[in-house]
Design a protein around this motif. Structure first.
Motif, mmCIF file in Angstrom:
data_model
loop_
_atom_site.group_PDB
_atom_site.id
_atom_site.type_symbol
_atom_site.label_atom_id
_atom_site.label_comp_id
_atom_site.label_asym_id
_atom_site.label_seq_id
_atom_site.Cartn_x
_atom_site.Cartn_y
_atom_site.Cartn_z
ATOM 1 N N VAL A 40 0.829 -1.203 0.000
ATOM 2 C CA VAL A 40 0.000 0.000 0.000
ATOM 3 C C VAL A 40 0.867 1.258 0.000
ATOM 4 C CG1 VAL A 40 -0.284 0.176 2.507
ATOM 5 C CG2 VAL A 40 -2.067 1.049 1.000
ATOM 6 N N SER A 41 2.081 1.176 0.541
ATOM 7 C CA SER A 41 2.974 2.336 0.457
ATOM 8 C C SER A 41 3.382 2.587 -0.985
ATOM 9 C CB SER A 41 4.213 2.138 1.345
ATOM 10 O OG SER A 41 5.054 1.118 0.857
ATOM 11 N N SER A 67 6.017 4.760 6.431
ATOM 12 C CA SER A 67 5.979 6.222 6.298
ATOM 13 C C SER A 67 7.306 6.732 5.752
ATOM 14 C CB SER A 67 5.693 6.879 7.656
ATOM 15 O OG SER A 67 4.397 6.590 8.102
ATOM 16 N N GLU A 68 8.389 6.219 6.325
ATOM 17 C CA GLU A 68 9.717 6.623 5.861
ATOM 18 C C GLU A 68 9.978 6.108 4.443
ATOM 19 O OE1 GLU A 68 12.494 6.746 9.713
ATOM 20 O OE2 GLU A 68 11.364 4.883 9.518
ATOM 21 N N LEU A 69 9.457 4.931 4.141
ATOM 22 C CA LEU A 69 9.657 4.370 2.804
ATOM 23 C C LEU A 69 9.033 5.272 1.747
ATOM 24 C CD1 LEU A 69 10.875 1.700 1.588
ATOM 25 C CD2 LEU A 69 8.510 0.950 1.349
ATOM 26 N N VAL A 70 7.837 5.794 2.022
ATOM 27 C CA VAL A 70 7.196 6.701 1.067
ATOM 28 C C VAL A 70 8.035 7.961 0.887
ATOM 29 C CG1 VAL A 70 5.209 8.224 0.726
ATOM 30 C CG2 VAL A 70 4.850 5.851 1.423
ATOM 31 N N ILE A 71 8.474 8.552 1.990
ATOM 32 C CA ILE A 71 9.280 9.776 1.905
ATOM 33 C C ILE A 71 10.560 9.519 1.116
ATOM 34 C CG2 ILE A 71 10.595 11.484 3.227
ATOM 35 C CD1 ILE A 71 8.614 10.997 5.540
ATOM 36 N N HIS A 72 11.263 8.454 1.480
ATOM 37 C CA HIS A 72 12.589 8.194 0.910
ATOM 38 C C HIS A 72 12.524 7.639 -0.509
ATOM 39 C CE1 HIS A 72 16.402 5.912 0.380
ATOM 40 N NE2 HIS A 72 16.912 6.958 1.006
ATOM 41 N N ILE A 114 12.947 -9.130 11.758
ATOM 42 C CA ILE A 114 13.504 -8.367 10.641
ATOM 43 C C ILE A 114 14.223 -9.333 9.716
ATOM 44 C CG2 ILE A 114 15.253 -6.660 9.997
ATOM 45 C CD1 ILE A 114 12.762 -5.439 11.221
ATOM 46 N N ILE A 115 13.894 -9.276 8.423
ATOM 47 C CA ILE A 115 14.552 -10.177 7.476
ATOM 48 C C ILE A 115 15.212 -9.440 6.317
ATOM 49 C CG2 ILE A 115 12.864 -11.985 8.002
ATOM 50 C CD1 ILE A 115 11.899 -11.513 5.013
ATOM 51 N N VAL A 116 14.986 -8.130 6.193
ATOM 52 C CA VAL A 116 15.450 -7.469 4.981
ATOM 53 C C VAL A 116 15.789 -6.010 5.252
ATOM 54 C CG1 VAL A 116 13.128 -6.772 4.241
ATOM 55 C CG2 VAL A 116 14.894 -7.145 2.518
ATOM 56 N N LYS A 117 16.797 -5.512 4.548
ATOM 57 C CA LYS A 117 17.105 -4.086 4.513
ATOM 58 C C LYS A 117 16.521 -3.514 3.221
ATOM 59 C CE LYS A 117 19.925 -3.572 8.154
ATOM 60 N NZ LYS A 117 19.793 -2.554 9.215
ATOM 61 N N LEU A 118 16.044 -2.282 3.306
ATOM 62 C CA LEU A 118 15.319 -1.665 2.196
ATOM 63 C C LEU A 118 16.121 -0.530 1.579
ATOM 64 C CD1 LEU A 118 11.978 -1.371 4.168
ATOM 65 C CD2 LEU A 118 12.578 -3.176 2.539
ATOM 66 N N ALA A 119 15.923 -0.333 0.289
ATOM 67 C CA ALA A 119 16.590 0.762 -0.415
ATOM 68 C C ALA A 119 15.676 1.268 -1.528
ATOM 69 C CB ALA A 119 17.920 0.297 -0.994
ATOM 70 N N ASP A 120 16.000 2.464 -2.034
ATOM 71 C CA ASP A 120 15.209 3.022 -3.133
ATOM 72 C C ASP A 120 15.721 2.488 -4.466
ATOM 73 O OD1 ASP A 120 17.509 4.452 -3.807
ATOM 74 O OD2 ASP A 120 16.783 6.340 -2.974
ATOM 75 N N LYS A 121 15.196 3.014 -5.555
ATOM 76 C CA LYS A 121 15.527 2.492 -6.883
ATOM 77 C C LYS A 121 17.007 2.608 -7.217
ATOM 78 C CE LYS A 121 14.875 6.544 -9.901
ATOM 79 N NZ LYS A 121 16.173 6.404 -10.585
ATOM 80 N N ASP A 122 17.697 3.546 -6.552
ATOM 81 C CA ASP A 122 19.123 3.741 -6.786
ATOM 82 C C ASP A 122 19.995 2.956 -5.812
ATOM 83 O OD1 ASP A 122 18.597 5.620 -8.862
ATOM 84 O OD2 ASP A 122 18.224 7.160 -7.344
ATOM 85 N N GLY A 123 19.360 2.169 -4.956
ATOM 86 C CA GLY A 123 20.115 1.378 -3.987
ATOM 87 C C GLY A 123 20.456 2.117 -2.714
ATOM 88 N N ASP A 124 19.886 3.289 -2.508
ATOM 89 C CA ASP A 124 20.172 4.083 -1.316
ATOM 90 C C ASP A 124 19.144 3.759 -0.235
ATOM 91 O OD1 ASP A 124 20.850 5.947 0.579
ATOM 92 O OD2 ASP A 124 20.047 7.661 -0.520
ATOM 93 N N GLY A 125 19.622 3.271 0.901
ATOM 94 C CA GLY A 125 18.729 2.972 2.014
ATOM 95 C C GLY A 125 19.324 3.355 3.346
ATOM 96 N N ASP A 126 20.252 4.286 3.325
ATOM 97 C CA ASP A 126 20.993 4.645 4.531
ATOM 98 C C ASP A 126 20.268 5.757 5.299
ATOM 99 O OD1 ASP A 126 22.886 4.924 6.478
ATOM 100 O OD2 ASP A 126 24.327 6.014 5.238
ATOM 101 N N TYR A 127 19.238 5.360 6.068
ATOM 102 C CA TYR A 127 18.573 6.358 6.915
ATOM 103 C C TYR A 127 18.262 5.774 8.289
ATOM 104 C CZ TYR A 127 14.379 4.128 4.807
ATOM 105 O OH TYR A 127 13.440 3.236 4.338
ATOM 106 N N VAL A 128 19.183 4.989 8.790
ATOM 107 C CA VAL A 128 18.990 4.346 10.084
ATOM 108 C C VAL A 128 18.839 5.370 11.212
ATOM 109 C CG1 VAL A 128 21.450 4.118 10.618
ATOM 110 C CG2 VAL A 128 19.812 2.477 11.576
#
Length: 526
Positions: free
Chosen positions: A276-277, A371-376, A417-431
């Protein structure tokens, strides 16, 4: 359509994005933490039969975690584990020190939560300390529509100082608020805040407890700015895959009205479904293309190798998310049925897509996960203007694992937790969280303004960017007065309560994308 982008995930353990709030400083001053909590009843180590039952559960938990857990290669060896502990205590002993979000829960309770159902009064609060950090008052953040609290006409911004007749202090608020934390019935004594003077009234409100089915959309409206711009506003509090039609209906209304801008309010949204996101993001963006990648996944080494061995991508397009939003698919759908389900959602996306080049997202330290996934992950496609505070920093996804045997032999479920997430460019560094473009702390403005109101400081900030004539001198002055009053009164947000009171919010995703051959290779105990 590729049928098996998330082929490692069994039908009965769908991937989720789970939000859990971690406290960050948001006031100049905070109250001291409450006394340490006593151990909960039923969590003591138990001898005999109970210990044997615990061992059965804990062995099952360990078996699942060694396959799916993101940090599975760092788990203790079996001979270093005490399988006789109660499941909650045992689960803590196998979690990685970097894991802030995995948890264990009775399966029936967790499954209800997946659908947005919980037992409560429907009231969500924050606490403030006053009188030199000795006393505490509560402020209602929001009320779930249709809940018992909604039926007695409580509203956002209402204040109370007593629960069941007992005044709250920094030393007793944990005990006094136990009915609230446990989802039981109780009554509250309301108070008023005039300027910086807090006064307890004689008005008592009785709150009953019930099963509350929370909508994903709490409120929406079309705000007309001073210069006549139509701005869509949506207070979206749960990413519920099973309630995506609420989102479609609101966006169809916005599109029909011809809005020029959108304010997406996620200030208390702790997460939910990836599917849904993705749909929400697709409804916003201009030049939407179903083939564009929305999210990239990185699992543990074992699962990554299984993906690679099977020739399966770990990227997920918008289109790949859509079958999880269908309510009509059978348990074991064919490829044609999956394609038909995706196309049905795609049709709804196109019909309600707003084609906007920018979006204003209200997010705070109570915003997490989806929520963060939508923003990022929307940012590579659209200008996302984040207003509020730094978010939680959950760039991870989890799954629900439960015993599917009939009859069920294990009544616990785990949410690892089973997975780390990233955007289309592979950027997911917002811990460490997503930093806002415009930092506004609503806790510095008491009493709180109604949801959707122009007087709300986060909404006003967005409107001032959309229409610079919106912020009249009188309104700006009023906001300044409210902020100064709150500071002068020396109210301190009780951070310890916020840490303890905000709970995970699970939602289903991708339950139909299955590849039995890979699952058989993993030899997971069912």
């Amino acid at each position: 359509m590729k049928v098996s982008y998330l082929t490692l995930i069994k039908r009965y353990i769908p991937i989720l994005l789970i939000g859990i709030a971690i406290s960050f400083a948001s006031c100049e001053k905070t109250a001291p933490p409450p006394p340490e909590e006593e151990e909960l009843p039923g969590e003591e180590d138990e001898p005999g039969d109970q210990s044997a039952k615990n061992q059965k559960v804990n062995e099952w938990v360990t078996e699942q975690m060694r396959v799916y857990y993101y940090w599975n290669d760092e788990m203790p060896t079996d001979n270093n584990l005490d399988f006789g502990l109660t499941p909650p205590k045992f689960f803590e002993t196998i979690l990685n020190e970097d894991d802030r979000f995995s948890w264990i829960q009775k399966a029936d309770e967790l499954n209800e939560g997946m659908q947005g159902v919980s037992t409560s009064t429907g009231m969500n609060i924050m606490l403030f300390a006053y009188e030199n950090d000795t006393k505490v008052f509560a402020v209602v953040k929001y009320i779930i529509p249709g809940s018992p609290a909604d039926q007695v006409d409580l509203e956002r911004g209402d204040i109370f100082t007593r629960v069941d007749g007992t005044e709250m202090t920094v030393g007793n608020y944990g005990d006094v608020l136990e009915p609230y934390s446990s989802g039981e019935s109780f009554n509250i004594t309301l108070a008023t805040l005039e300027g910086n003077v807090l006064t307890t009234t004689d008005k008592i409100v009785t709150l009953t407890s019930a099963k509350v089915d929370e909508p994903s959309v709490h409120y929406h409206s079309i705000i007309t700015s001073t210069n006549g711009k139509k701005v869509g506003y949506i207070f979206y509090n749960r990413f519920l895959n099973n309630k995506v039609d609420e989102v479609f209906d609101v966006f169809a209304e916005f599109k029909s009205a011809g809005i020029s801008d959108l304010i997406l309010d996620l200030r208390y949204n702790l997460g939910g479904g990836i599917a849904v996101s993705g749909a929400l993001s697709a409804l916003i963006m201009d030049d939407y293309n179903k083939e564009n990648v929305f999210v990239k996944y990185n699992y543990n080494d074992r699962l990554n190798q299984e993906f690679d061995r099977a020739g399966q991508s770990r990227d997920e397009r918008f289109y790949d998310l859509y079958p999880a939003l269908s309510k009509n698919l059978p348990d074991n759908p064919s490829e044609d049925e999956l394609i038909a389900a995706a196309e049905a959602i795609e049709t709804k996306i196109k019909a309600a897509n707003l084609n906007l080049p920018r979006v204003f997202v209200l997010a705070t330290d109570n915003s997490a996960s989806a929520s963060e996934l939508v923003i990022h992950n929307l940012a590579p496609y659209v200008n996302v203007i984040h207003i509020g505070g730094t978010t939680v920093g959950k760039n991870e996804g989890s799954i629900t694992i439960e015993d599917e045997r009939k009859p069920r032999q294990i009544d616990w479920a785990i949410q690892p937790i089973i997975v780390k997430l990233a955007d289309k460019d592979g950027d997911g560094d917002y811990v460490n969280g997503l930093i806002p473009d415009e930092e506004i702390d609503e806790y510095e403005y008491l009493p709180l303004s109604p949801i959707g109101s122009k007087e709300d400081p986060l909404i006003l900030t967005a409107l001032r960017i959309i229409d610079p004539t919106e912020a009249t001198a009188s309104l700006a002055k009023q906001m300044s007065i409210l902020r100064n009053q709150t500071r002068q009164a020396d109210f301190g947000l009780v951070e310890a309560f916020k840490k303890r009171s905000i709970k995970p919010v699970p939602v289903l995703l991708d339950r139909y994308q299955v590849n039995p051959a890979i699952i058989d290779q993993l030899k997971v105990h069912r």
